[in-house]
Each structure stands twice: as C-alpha cells, then as structure tokens.
Design an enzyme around this catalytic site. Structure first.
Site, PDB file in Angstrom:
ATOM      1  N   GLU A 119      -7.055  -6.598  -7.894  1.00 45.23           N
ATOM      2  CA  GLU A 119      -6.017  -7.548  -8.316  1.00 45.23           C
ATOM      3  C   GLU A 119      -6.602  -8.692  -9.148  1.00 45.23           C
ATOM      4  O   GLU A 119      -5.916  -9.258  -9.990  1.00 45.23           O
ATOM      5  CB  GLU A 119      -5.273  -8.114  -7.100  1.00 45.23           C
TER       6      GLU A 119
ATOM      7  N   HIS B 200     -21.056  12.888   3.160  1.00 41.68           N
ATOM      8  CA  HIS B 200     -20.643  14.288   3.248  1.00 41.68           C
ATOM      9  C   HIS B 200     -19.343  14.486   2.475  1.00 41.68           C
ATOM     10  O   HIS B 200     -18.571  15.384   2.763  1.00 41.68           O
ATOM     11  CB  HIS B 200     -20.483  14.686   4.718  1.00 41.68           C
TER      12      HIS B 200
ATOM     13  N   LYS C  78       7.493  -4.789  -7.472  1.00 42.77           N
ATOM     14  CA  LYS C  78       8.362  -5.612  -6.608  1.00 42.77           C
ATOM     15  C   LYS C  78       9.689  -5.857  -7.326  1.00 42.77           C
ATOM     16  O   LYS C  78      10.758  -5.704  -6.749  1.00 42.77           O
ATOM     17  CB  LYS C  78       7.692  -6.955  -6.291  1.00 42.77           C
TER      18      LYS C  78
HETATM   19  O1  PA5 Z   1      -2.974 -11.214  -3.294  1.00 50.62           O
HETATM   20  C1  PA5 Z   1      -1.761 -11.354  -3.288  1.00 50.62           C
HETATM   21  O2  PA5 Z   1      -1.226 -12.452  -3.567  1.00 50.62           O
HETATM   22  C2  PA5 Z   1      -0.817 -10.218  -2.905  1.00 50.62           C
HETATM   23  O3  PA5 Z   1      -1.506  -9.063  -2.588  1.00 50.62           O
HETATM   24  C3  PA5 Z   1       0.031 -10.624  -1.699  1.00 50.62           C
HETATM   25  O4  PA5 Z   1      -0.832 -10.979  -0.660  1.00 50.62           O
HETATM   26  C4  PA5 Z   1       0.970  -9.512  -1.235  1.00 50.62           C
HETATM   27  O5  PA5 Z   1       1.739  -9.067  -2.320  1.00 50.62           O
HETATM   28  C5  PA5 Z   1       1.889  -9.989  -0.117  1.00 50.62           C
HETATM   29  O6  PA5 Z   1       2.659 -11.080  -0.542  1.00 50.62           O
HETATM   30  P1  PA5 Z   1       3.373 -12.061   0.481  1.00 50.62           P
HETATM   31  O7  PA5 Z   1       2.318 -12.745   1.284  1.00 50.62           O
HETATM   32  O8  PA5 Z   1       4.154 -13.005  -0.372  1.00 50.62           O
HETATM   33  O9  PA5 Z   1       4.272 -11.216   1.360  1.00 50.62           O
END
Ligand code: PA5
Length: 490
Positions: free
Chosen positions: A305, A349, A457
């Site tokens: 990310e 493995h 989303k």
């Molecule tokens: O790193 C991030 O911001 C995302 O992976 C969020 O943690 C994830 O989408 C979950 O979002 P939220 O905490 O708003 O439910």
C-alpha cells in the site's frame, strides 16, 4: 543490550556479480538523492502541520504518554479477567498488526490451551473477510455472555468490518437485551465517521455502552499498530511499554543521516537500487520462525500500500511552510516492489525452487531469530539429527538457504533478531516502517495514502447505493461496467 542487526552482504556485487548485486559506486552515485530524501523526511516529520496532514504522526507513537499506556494496560487486564473470548473486528491496518503481535508475542497455541494463554480470553479475528462460514461457526460456538467485542475501524465505513459488527451486535442483543453495547468496545476516528457517530449516540443513552478509544489524528492504518493495536496487546498480556521502548530505540538508530550507520536507510537504499537498476521487483519476506509468519503478512500490506503507486508525488509547500502531497497525474509511473510472505523452513519445500531457479527478479529478506523461548533436542544417538537442537537445525537451514541463493546470484539479506520479545518486535516493526517511508522518498511517491484500495470500496458503495460516492467515480462506474462475454467462461 544486543541490537537487531541488518546483514546485507548478499545484496552486493562482491558476492553476486554486477548484474545482480549492488556495486559500491551505485551507492555513492545516489548519495546526493539519499541526503535530499533524509533532509526532506526530517523536515516534514519535524513539522506538526505536515505530520498531521500527510499521516506521518506514526513517527511519534513510541513517545506516547505513559499514564495513557498504563490505563490501556489496566483496561486490557480487566477485560481479560472478565471474559472467556474476545472477537476482534477489523481489516487491513486495523487487523494485520494485531494478528502479527499475537502470533509473535504470546505463546504458540494460545487459543488451544488455557495454561498457554495464562487463563486470558481466547481471541478470534473476524471482519477481515466476508466469508459467511467462519462467522457463522464462531457465533454458533461462543457464549455471548462471556464474549467481549472490540471493533477497530478508522472510517467506520469499511464493508467487511461494518457488516460483521452488525451481525455480532445482533447476536449479542438476542442474548443480552438492551445492555448488549456494554460488551462492545470501539477504536475509531476521534471526530468523524459512522462508528464515531454510533459511539456518541450509544453513549448518550448508556455511558457504559460502546466504550471507546480514539485513534490518533494523522496516523494511517498500516502505520498504526502502536496506536490501534495497544488494547489488543493489553488483553493478551503483552507489556506495551516494552514494545514502544523497542520502537523508540530503533527510531533513534534510524534517525541519523549517515546511511552507512542507519540500518533502515541502508535497507531502503539497497532495495531501491536492486529494484530500479537490476529489475528485482519481488520482495520475499521470509522469517525463519513460525511465530513471525503473520509479521510477514503485516509487512505485505505495509510495502504494497505504501509504495505500489500509479502516479508520482508532487510536493506543494503551503503558506505556513507545511506540505501537501498531490498525485502528479501527468506522469504515469506504476511503481512499487511486490511483496510476498513466506516462512522458513516450511516454504523451502515450496517457493524456494522458484527463488533459486525461477526468474531472477526477487530479493529475499530473511528474519533470523537467535534465541527461542523453548528448545527441543532431537533424541537418540543413531541418526545424524540426534543430539541436535531444533534451533540449531533451523539456523543451519537458514544458512543453507542463503548459500543456495548466493550460489545462483540471487540477492538476499538477513535481519537478525536476538529473540522474539516485545522489545525486539516493536523495534522490528518500526525498522520496516522507517525503511518503507524512506523508500517512498527515494521513489518519490506518497507512501501514506492508498487510492488503489479506495477504488474497490467505492465500487461496492456505489452498487450498494450508499450516498456520498464521489460524482466522478460514480460516473466512471456507470460508463465502464465490467464486461463479461459468456463464451469466455468455460
Ligand atoms: O492502511 C490503511 O489505511 C487501510 O488498509 C485500512 O487500514 C483498511 O482499509 C481498513 O480501514 P478502516 O480502519 O477505516 O476500516
């Protein structure tokens, strides 16, 4: 005290040749870029407005107020004493760090044996998927009266977490009646979002319902384990102070500009050169410890990310000197190393065949643990394995894997952890966070947003008819529906 060490011998041309290893002059060539990256990162990290706006506040998490930490530790102990089970709801950054902590820092088979978990509650993670099987079986088998629920969601809007919360609430309500909210604890944004609104309305009716902790402002999900994960650490009986002390000490080691002495910078620089100059686009994270497998999963989110980005970053300096980072949509770059979690020895493995003989496009990071909490000696005398300890064999297997990779000119490096303890685990996470933030600087991307995640989303929200989906995105979904030709489905 022994420190975590970063061994990068096997990333260099001395061991791998110039096509696959980093040459000394390649490091000196990018030294000016490295110095600029350090100066820039230092500037934004030291500026409160930039830290808050750009989600860089994670750098301050090891310095949290001790009295707040004590309160959380106490609260965790109270919950642990009262309930047989805790369901932890969350996904992505609201889940992976918690799971990583649990697997690393409490006893293996924690849920299976009361003695192993020191009579603390069993922990079940839900809301990290939409698989109806797992949730159904869990709720059929747990007793609502003896179950506490912790829901973590910064936005409160994430479909997986929200759908699971509504289902779990319903289950609690049926058994407990109107006071069911007393068994729900929410960790969410301090000001906005639907979970925060829910908390406020529930608390008006009953202050003991939906007790909660705020997420700190300016901390993004994947950089937030030392914030949103603290109550979970307390419930499972981990010393939060030690985790934060490890992170703080690592933060101090990695704050210096001299990259030759800064392990996180060196990790980022070498990976950056191997990625941009030698085509090593796969990042294999391979701890040689079963307990660190989920830490590798946590790292996957952090790297993917943070660095996997379509557009480069465009920095704008505002009137007050703080910064805004925009996406420069005039330049398509599609960058970012692709992470893959593995574990030694299990995956020797499996993926190891490809690591050694497949495409030479990977860098393997091993995490070696020098001291385990327990030891097993192979019994008897008649076998070559007899008399050897498991940790000795594991160490040998890791050394053998390094050798096999080097022999085929495959870059790899080793993070040496003296032991898997709260202190060193805190240090390990912070090491990766700083290295990733620094690699983001070298790559010139915004390492703290995740616009690609928002795409799916928004599509779901649009299809579900949720108000508030941005107009341009709604139009894009309408104009470009998924095309499925039935002839192409056999
Ligand atoms: O790193 C991030 O911001 C995302 O992976 C969020 O943690 C994830 O989408 C979950 O979002 P939220 O905490 O708003 O439910």
């Amino acid at each position: 005290m022994t420190e975590i060490k970063f061994d990068f011998n096997n990333m260099l041309s001395e061991n791998l040749g110039t096509s696959n290893g980093v040459e000394a002059n390649e490091i000196t060539e990018i030294a000016p870029i490295v110095q600029n990256a350090h100066a820039h990162l230092e500037k934004v990290l030291n500026d409160t407005n930039s830290r808050l706006r750009l989600s860089l506040e994670w750098i301050r998490l090891p310095y949290q107020d001790e009295s707040e930490i004590k309160k959380i530790q106490k609260l965790g102990n109270e919950i642990a004493a009262k309930y047989d089970a805790v369901i932890s709801l969350g996904i992505g950054g609201s889940y992976l760090g918690l799971k990583a902590a649990q697997d690393a820092l409490v006893s293996p088979y924690y849920n299976d044996f009361a003695k192993a978990r020191k009579n603390r509650p069993r922990i079940y993670f839900e809301g990290n998927n939409l698989d109806p099987d797992t949730l159904s079986v869990l709720l059929k088998n747990l007793s609502p009266k003896k179950t506490f629920v912790v829901v973590i969601s910064k936005s409160g809007e994430t479909s997986e977490t929200k759908a699971t919360l509504l289902s779990v609430e319903n289950w609690l309500k049926k058994a407990l009646g109107k006071k069911y909210g007393r068994q729900i604890f929410a960790i969410t944004d301090p000001d906005g979002g639907s979970l925060r609104k829910r908390v406020e309305s529930e608390q008006k009716g009953d202050p003991l319902s939906f007790r909660n902790l705020p997420l700190l402002k300016g901390v993004g999900g994947r950089f937030s384990e030392f914030n949103m994960g603290l109550l979970h650490l307390a419930i499972i009986g981990v010393n939060i102070k030690e985790v934060l002390a490890g992170a703080k000490d690592m933060g101090d080691r990695c704050a210096i500009s001299d990259y030759a002495k800064n392990p996180a910078y060196m990790y980022a620089i070498l990976h950056h050169i191997l990625y941009t100059k030698k085509g090593k686009s796969l990042a294999i994270m391979m701890p040689f410890s079963e307990t660190l497998k989920s830490t590798a999963d946590w790292y996957v989110q952090l790297l993917a990310e943070s660095l996997g980005k379509k557009y480069p970053r465009k920095v704008e300096v505002l009137n007050n000197g703080s910064e805004e980072w925009l996406r420069d949509k005039t330049k398509l770059v599609n960058v970012g190393r692709t992470p893959l979690p593995c574990r030694g020895t299990n995956d020797l493995h499996s993926i190891q065949q490809n690591n050694v003989e497949g495409e030479n496009n990977k860098v393997v990071t091993f995490i070696r643990v020098d001291k385990f909490r327990n030891e097993v000696k192979v019994p008897g005398k008649g076998d070559i394995l007899s008399g050897k300890s498991f940790s000795q064999l594991l160490r040998l297997a890791q050394e053998a894997t390094e050798w096999a990779l080097v022999r085929d000119s495959r870059p790899n490096c080793t993070i040496i952890m003296p032991e898997v303890s709260a202190y060193y685990w805190g240090a390990l996470l912070f090491f990766f966070e700083i290295a990733t933030a620094f690699e983001g600087e070298l790559l010139n991307v915004n390492a703290f947003d995740q616009p690609g995640v928002e795409g799916y989303k928004n599509y779901m929200y649009y299809k579900l008819g949720k108000p508030g989906v941005p107009q341009d995105i709604a139009q894009e979904i309408k104009d470009n529906p998924l095309q499925k030709n039935p002839k192409l489905i056999l």
